[in-house]
Design a protein around this motif. Structure first.
Motif, PDB file in Angstrom:
ATOM      1  N   GLU A  88       0.686  -0.765   0.435  1.00 47.16           N
ATOM      2  CA  GLU A  88      -0.187   0.029  -0.417  1.00 47.16           C
ATOM      3  C   GLU A  88       0.976   0.595  -0.333  1.00 47.16           C
ATOM      4  O   GLU A  88       0.431   2.347  -0.898  1.00 47.16           O
ATOM      5  CB  GLU A  88      -0.598   0.160   1.286  1.00 47.16           C
ATOM      6  N   LYS A  95       1.929   1.687  -3.228  1.00 54.11           N
ATOM      7  CA  LYS A  95       1.216   2.489  -3.954  1.00 54.11           C
ATOM      8  C   LYS A  95       0.947   3.636  -4.144  1.00 54.11           C
ATOM      9  O   LYS A  95       1.079   4.784  -4.902  1.00 54.11           O
ATOM     10  CB  LYS A  95       0.445   1.104  -4.417  1.00 54.11           C
ATOM     11  N   ARG A  96       0.658   4.278  -3.086  1.00 51.44           N
ATOM     12  CA  ARG A  96       0.825   5.435  -2.860  1.00 51.44           C
ATOM     13  C   ARG A  96       1.843   6.512  -2.897  1.00 51.44           C
ATOM     14  O   ARG A  96       1.996   7.447  -3.851  1.00 51.44           O
ATOM     15  CB  ARG A  96       0.656   5.530  -1.240  1.00 51.44           C
ATOM     16  N   ASP A  97       3.481   6.150  -2.877  1.00 48.97           N
ATOM     17  CA  ASP A  97       4.399   6.286  -3.433  1.00 48.97           C
ATOM     18  C   ASP A  97       4.674   6.657  -4.943  1.00 48.97           C
ATOM     19  O   ASP A  97       4.520   8.158  -5.150  1.00 48.97           O
ATOM     20  CB  ASP A  97       5.661   5.459  -2.876  1.00 48.97           C
ATOM     21  N   LEU A  98       3.915   5.742  -5.303  1.00 52.76           N
ATOM     22  CA  LEU A  98       3.679   5.605  -7.167  1.00 52.76           C
ATOM     23  C   LEU A  98       3.232   6.651  -7.141  1.00 52.76           C
ATOM     24  O   LEU A  98       2.867   7.541  -8.529  1.00 52.76           O
ATOM     25  CB  LEU A  98       3.224   3.878  -7.854  1.00 52.76           C
ATOM     26  N   LYS A  99       1.904   6.929  -7.028  1.00 50.91           N
ATOM     27  CA  LYS A  99       0.583   7.188  -7.185  1.00 50.91           C
ATOM     28  C   LYS A  99       0.939   8.900  -7.051  1.00 50.91           C
ATOM     29  O   LYS A  99       0.688   9.894  -7.717  1.00 50.91           O
ATOM     30  CB  LYS A  99      -0.881   7.645  -6.978  1.00 50.91           C
ATOM     31  N   GLU A 100       1.804   9.465  -5.925  1.00 53.31           N
ATOM     32  CA  GLU A 100       2.026  10.930  -5.240  1.00 53.31           C
ATOM     33  C   GLU A 100       3.194  11.366  -6.204  1.00 53.31           C
ATOM     34  O   GLU A 100       3.174  12.499  -6.397  1.00 53.31           O
ATOM     35  CB  GLU A 100       3.326  11.042  -3.713  1.00 53.31           C
ATOM     36  N   ASN A 102       3.609  10.091  -9.793  1.00 50.76           N
ATOM     37  CA  ASN A 102       3.222  10.337 -10.753  1.00 50.76           C
ATOM     38  C   ASN A 102       4.509   9.758 -11.481  1.00 50.76           C
ATOM     39  O   ASN A 102       4.206   9.337 -12.682  1.00 50.76           O
ATOM     40  CB  ASN A 102       3.143  11.466 -11.978  1.00 50.76           C
ATOM     41  N   SER A 147       4.983   5.444 -12.884  1.00 54.07           N
ATOM     42  CA  SER A 147       4.200   3.892 -13.485  1.00 54.07           C
ATOM     43  C   SER A 147       4.915   2.925 -12.980  1.00 54.07           C
ATOM     44  O   SER A 147       6.149   2.987 -13.304  1.00 54.07           O
ATOM     45  CB  SER A 147       4.125   4.310 -15.519  1.00 54.07           C
ATOM     46  N   LYS A 148       4.386   1.887 -12.889  1.00 49.96           N
ATOM     47  CA  LYS A 148       4.793   0.375 -12.943  1.00 49.96           C
ATOM     48  C   LYS A 148       5.608  -0.133 -13.005  1.00 49.96           C
ATOM     49  O   LYS A 148       6.395  -0.846 -13.258  1.00 49.96           O
ATOM     50  CB  LYS A 148       3.284  -0.599 -12.106  1.00 49.96           C
TER      51      LYS A 148
END
Length: 109
Positions: free
Chosen positions: A78, A81-86, A88, A90-91
């Motif tokens: 989790e 996922k938060r860090d990737l979204k923050e 911006n 891509s996985k």
């Protein structure tokens, strides 16, 4: 911060803000460095084959344990996922090591 204050010749009694000391010494904020290290490990995990214990779930915690009261604990997945979204990011970018390093790099001030 204790070590950085000591390098600058300040004590806590001097009441110099942490941001000023970090700027003077040229150190990035610790929060960003922690995120960078977590994302760097995520890149290693993503590049492993699916049969690896890290990817197959052998090392994950058992879900049989009854959870306690209150909010559930923040898991590593989790937080990534938060860090990737923050940030911006891509996985899928983790598969290209050089592009991944550039994406998660935290420049020193």
């Amino acid at each position: 911060m204790h070590m950085l204050r000591w390098c600058c010749g300040h004590t806590r009694r001097d009441r110099v803000q942490n941001d000023d000391i970090r700027d003077r010494v040229g150190v990035a904020p610790i929060e960003k460095k922690l995120i960078q290290h977590r994302l760097r490990w995520f890149g290693h995990v993503q590049r492993r084959p699916f049969e690896a214990p890290v990817r197959s779930g052998v090392l994950k915690q058992a879900d049989i344990v009854k959870s306690g009261r209150g909010r559930p604990k923040l898991t590593w997945d989790e937080s990534v996922k938060r860090d990737l979204k923050e940030w911006n990011i891509s996985k899928d970018l983790a598969m290209d090591m050089s592009a991944w390093r550039l994406a998660i790099n935290v420049p020193e001030p």
